[in-house]
Motif scaffolding. Structure first.
Motif, short mmCIF file in Angstrom:
data_model
loop_
_atom_site.label_atom_id
_atom_site.label_comp_id
_atom_site.label_asym_id
_atom_site.label_seq_id
_atom_site.Cartn_x
_atom_site.Cartn_y
_atom_site.Cartn_z
N ARG A 167 -3.53 16.80 -4.09
CA ARG A 167 -2.33 17.65 -4.11
C ARG A 167 -1.08 16.81 -3.98
N PHE A 168 -1.13 15.85 -3.07
CA PHE A 168 0.00 14.95 -2.83
C PHE A 168 0.36 14.20 -4.12
N GLY A 169 -0.65 13.67 -4.81
CA GLY A 169 -0.42 12.89 -6.02
C GLY A 169 0.05 13.73 -7.19
N GLU A 170 -0.46 14.93 -7.32
CA GLU A 170 -0.05 15.80 -8.42
C GLU A 170 1.43 16.11 -8.36
N SER A 171 1.95 16.27 -7.16
CA SER A 171 3.37 16.54 -7.00
C SER A 171 4.21 15.36 -7.48
N PRO A 221 0.82 -1.21 0.00
CA PRO A 221 0.00 0.00 0.00
C PRO A 221 0.85 1.26 0.00
N ASN A 222 1.98 1.24 0.72
CA ASN A 222 2.87 2.40 0.73
C ASN A 222 3.50 2.63 -0.63
N ASN A 223 3.86 1.53 -1.32
CA ASN A 223 4.40 1.68 -2.66
C ASN A 223 3.37 2.33 -3.58
N ALA A 224 2.10 1.94 -3.42
CA ALA A 224 1.04 2.55 -4.22
C ALA A 224 0.92 4.04 -3.91
N LEU A 225 0.95 4.39 -2.64
CA LEU A 225 0.94 5.80 -2.25
C LEU A 225 2.10 6.53 -2.90
N SER A 226 3.29 5.92 -2.90
CA SER A 226 4.48 6.55 -3.45
C SER A 226 4.34 6.85 -4.94
N LEU A 227 3.45 6.09 -5.62
CA LEU A 227 3.26 6.22 -7.06
C LEU A 227 1.97 6.95 -7.43
N ASN A 228 1.34 7.61 -6.44
CA ASN A 228 0.08 8.32 -6.69
C ASN A 228 -1.01 7.36 -7.15
N ILE A 229 -1.14 6.25 -6.44
CA ILE A 229 -2.20 5.28 -6.71
C ILE A 229 -3.21 5.35 -5.58
N PHE A 230 -4.32 6.05 -5.84
CA PHE A 230 -5.35 6.25 -4.82
C PHE A 230 -6.76 5.95 -5.32
N ARG A 231 -6.95 5.90 -6.64
CA ARG A 231 -8.29 5.87 -7.23
C ARG A 231 -8.55 4.55 -7.95
N PRO A 232 -9.83 4.14 -8.02
CA PRO A 232 -10.18 2.91 -8.74
C PRO A 232 -9.65 2.91 -10.17
#
Length: 495
Positions: free
Chosen positions: A453-457, A244-255
């Motif tokens: 905002r986090f993902g756009e960066s 899950p953290n790797n997904a966060l690191s890659l801006n993976i939050f949405r279906p």
């Protein structure tokens, strides 16, 4: 101001420091310089000493503070990523009672299988979103049955990241994300899965209190500050399993968004807001980092234990001294490796193969025709084919796949591997220059809940390249079909 992130893997402990406002990486490193030992007392067992993780945390922190040449008092928060599904047991004094039973340990497979049969598919699918399998809860049951003298001393059980957070703060707490990793969270009641604890005969009081992510989960105490060099009083604000953290690191939050990892193991992690899952014995379902009761975002995780470890084994047992040399030799051979096939499953039971441990197989070797280069290419292709095989399972279970992102490390540095996956699934793969430790450091500052905002960066600053599917798919499809036939024959032999 800065934030610091840790990634406690099974091969090393990584640490990174980033600027709190921009997320810019200032420094990263890992300890030890080589790889941590995995203790295998018996076949299919895998353990590590939690105190060794802490020792490397302390060494890595002191070293990165010195090498980054920053004022440690300007570090404001800590994020922790960690190897999933592990079991750490502590007594009332907070001392570790035994080695951690880590993610790739297969000793509890039969325990989880029986729990699935007794509790029934309906309960497991609708309330746990998983078969109990070989996860933390089943490993705890194994300790109860096989080491009762240790079980009787347990004050709390924890995930690996919970233990490191405890060493930093003195707080024995966990998260719903962590409990979900161990099949210890009931999604229907939105609380600890006491039904599974009762089935296993495990005392409810052994479960730590639950805290939310992106909040103050405890502050660094005096002893930890002295051991690490971190400022006393700063907060741990985030912890998550590595995928899950790797997904966060890659801006993976949405279906529809998918994170892929090609490390020691291989992982396909697809985010969904659906809850009707059929393949709960082959695919895991965990509360994603942005999961809430109102917006239940779930990560569908398909794991391949035998991935990068296969390629590493070849490197360690051949004349090559680098992956670059292996990749260069492999690139000179045609797709399909002149008939050589590698079935890369040699790192414990494979959940997507119904928890069978089929091992690694080298097939169709001709001693007059083939060289070590054929083994290198066949291994890369075999690992890529296992990813495609896993993708097919996800697609058959109605998983939406619109975007695939991966970090610029490990297997995705290989064009053979990445092009094979991209071409066979017909999907571009975006590569980003980030790591789990950097993601954890950035997440430590994500206390306002602004994931957009986090993902756009990340998308703006970290994108490196994109692998495009090759137009002529036929050679890839032929090689994959040959490999799949061999795999299914191998699996059948283990029935």
């Amino acid at each position: 101001m800065y934030t610091i992130g840790y990634d406690i893997g099974s091969s090393s402990v990584k640490v990174a420091i980033v600027e709190a406002v921009t997320g810019k990486k200032l420094a990263s490193l890992h300890e030890p310089p080589g790889e941590m030992e995995i203790i295998a007392i018996q076949r299919d067992w895998a353990e590590q000493d939690p105190e060794q993780w802490w020792d490397y945390i302390c060494k890595a922190t002191k070293r990165i503070l010195q090498e980054a040449n920053i004022d440690a008092t300007k570090i404001t928060a800590i994020g922790i990523s960690y190897q999933m599904h592990g079991l750490v047991l502590v007594d009332k004094e907070g001392n570790s009672l035994r080695n951690s039973i880590i993610w790739c340990d297969s000793r509890a497979v039969a325990i989880g299988d029986k729990a699935y049969q007794d509790l029934g598919h309906e309960f497991c699918a609708t309330e746990l979103l998983n078969a109990p399998g070989n996860f933390t809860a089943s490993k705890l049951k194994w300790v109860k049955d096989n080491q009762p003298h240790i079980y009787e001393q347990i004050h709390k059980y924890m995930l690996p990241g919970d233990y490191i957070a405890y060493k930093l703060t003195g707080e024995l707490v966990t998260t719903k994300n962590g409990l979900a990793e161990g099949t210890l969270w009931n999604y229907k009641t939105n609380k600890v899965a006491t039904e599974l604890l009762d089935y296993y005969g495990i005392d409810h009081s052994l479960t730590p209190d639950v805290v939310d992510n992106f909040t103050d989960q405890g502050k660094v105490h005096t002893a930890a500050a002295k051991a690490t060099g971190l400022p006393k009083g700063i907060s741990v604000t985030y912890r998550s399993g590595d995928q899950p953290n790797n997904a966060l690191s890659l801006n993976i939050f949405r279906p529809g968004e998918v994170a892929a990892t090609g490390g020691t193991s291989g992982v396909i992690y697809a985010v969904t807001d659906q809850s009707d899952f059929k393949e709960i014995r082959k695919v895991n379902h965990f509360a994603h980092v942005n999961y809430t009761k109102e917006h239940p975002t779930v990560g569908r995780l398909l794991n391949i234990n035998g991935a990068g470890i296969q390629y590493r084994w070849l490197r360690n047992n051949s004349v090559e001294n680098s992956y670059e040399n292996m990749n260069r030799k492999a690139s000179k051979l045609p797709i399909g490796s002149d008939g050589v096939l590698v079935i890369p499953f040699g790192n414990g039971a494979e959940r997507m193969l119904d928890n069978k441990n089929v091992g690694t197989h080298f097939c169709n070797l001709n001693l007059n025709q083939h060289s070590n280069a054929h083994l290198y290419r066949a291994a890369l292709e075999g690992i890529a084919f296992s990813f495609v095989y896993g993708m097919d399972i996800l697609k058959k279970d109605q998983t939406e796949i619109n975007v695939i992102r991966a970090g610029n490390d490990n297997l995705f540095r290989s064009e053979i591997f990445a092009n094979t996956v991209a071409t066979l699934i017909g999907q571009e793969i975006e590569i980003y220059n980030t790591t789990g430790a950097v993601g954890a450091a950035r997440a430590a500052g994500l206390t306002d809940g602004d994931f957009d905002r986090f993902g756009e960066s990340i998308t703006k600053n970290d994108h490196v390249m994109t692998y495009i599917p090759i137009k002529n798919k036929e050679p890839y499809k032929a090689a994959y079909n040959n490999w799949k036939t061999e795999l299914e024959f191998t699996v059948q032999k283990h029935n």
